[in-house]
Enzyme design. Structure first.
Site, mmCIF file in Angstrom:
data_model
loop_
_atom_site.group_PDB
_atom_site.id
_atom_site.type_symbol
_atom_site.label_atom_id
_atom_site.label_comp_id
_atom_site.label_asym_id
_atom_site.label_seq_id
_atom_site.Cartn_x
_atom_site.Cartn_y
_atom_site.Cartn_z
ATOM 1 N N LEU A 17 0.819 -1.206 0.000
ATOM 2 C CA LEU A 17 0.000 0.000 0.000
ATOM 3 C C LEU A 17 0.856 1.260 0.000
ATOM 4 C CD1 LEU A 17 -2.706 -1.018 2.662
ATOM 5 C CD2 LEU A 17 -2.745 -1.399 0.186
ATOM 6 N N TYR A 161 -3.722 -7.625 16.821
ATOM 7 C CA TYR A 161 -3.819 -6.820 15.608
ATOM 8 C C TYR A 161 -5.040 -5.903 15.657
ATOM 9 C CZ TYR A 161 -3.962 -5.708 10.607
ATOM 10 O OH TYR A 161 -3.985 -5.050 9.399
#
Length: 255
Positions: A17, A161
């Protein structure tokens, strides 16, 4: 904010990304600093776009501060655009089958994904506040952080996470409110399933199963589609203090 001529800093810019974002911003005329833990990865992307390569760990405040100083010295000013893409994906149950403690993994994940994001935001805000406004609104800069749909749809094994990305999401509004008086916007993007180095290693059957759960389009996102949203956030002055999911309308199942 006009991207053409602006200085941008993209972390995690050596791949995925971040690399797509660095390329898109450069394509829109920005002068881009590409920061990554891997000096080689940062250099490869920077060379491709005529940018500045920086090697730094986002959890090291001194290294991040030195990177901002280098941007100002070599590109002529502090960045007006910060896109934080650096992060790690981890998977571990709170209570694994062997009964082992997973505290160290949780701490490391939060350290990189959440504290690293805050370190960057802190340095960027300090640097951007010294810049002159670029428009009648008094805009000085834009900070875009990266969360994940896991902050809302965390699956089994994603406690660390999801918590780290939930922290990034929760940081967005108070940061935007505080930095508003300086003309600095703060936004967060929460990607769903995207084509990354991690997903590239999936067996075909696993990939097919994942994509079957994506309503539309039924495919993984492309990194440039994340980068496209970065561009739209930078250019639209009313986007501030919000988390945007980019996910094909997926809602992750428990496992």
């Amino acid at each position: 904010m006009d991207i053409n001529g602006a200085i941008a800093l993209v972390t995690g810019g050596g791949s995925g990304l971040g690399a797509a974002t660095a390329r898109r911003l450069a394509g829109q005329g920005a002068r881009v600093a590409v920061m990554d833990r891997s000096a080689d990865a940062a250099s490869a992307v920077a060379a491709n776009i005529g940018g500045l390569a920086l090697a730094a760990d986002v959890t090291d405040s001194d290294a991040v501060g030195a990177a901002f100083t280098e941007v100002a010295e070599k590109l002529g000013a502090a960045p007006r655009i910060l896109v934080s893409c650096a992060g790690i994906g981890t998977a571990s149950r709170i209570l694994p089958r062997d009964g082992a403690l997973t505290i160290d993994l949780f701490e490391r994940t939060v350290r990189v994904n959440l504290i690293g994001t805050f370190i960057l935001l802190n340095h960027a805000a300090r640097a951007m506040a010294t810049l002159e406004p670029v428009d009648a609104d008094g805009a000085r800069g834009v900070i875009i952080n990266t969360a994940s749909v896991a902050y809302q749809d965390g699956q089994i094994g994603q406690a660390a996470y999801a918590a780290s990305k939930g922290g990034v999401a929760a940081l967005t509004l108070p940061a935007a409110r505080e930095l508003a008086r300086f003309g600095i916007r703060v936004m967060t993007i929460a990607p769903g399933l995207f084509e990354t180095a991690m997903s590239a290693g999936l067996p075909p059957e696993a990939r097919t199963a994942l994509e079957a759960g994506l309503p539309f389009p039924s495919r993984m996102g492309r990194p440039d589609e994340y980068a496209m949203l970065v561009q739209q956030i930078v250019e639209n002055p009313l986007l501030n203090g919000e988390v945007i999911r980019i996910d094909s309308a997926v809602r992750l199942a428990p496992k």
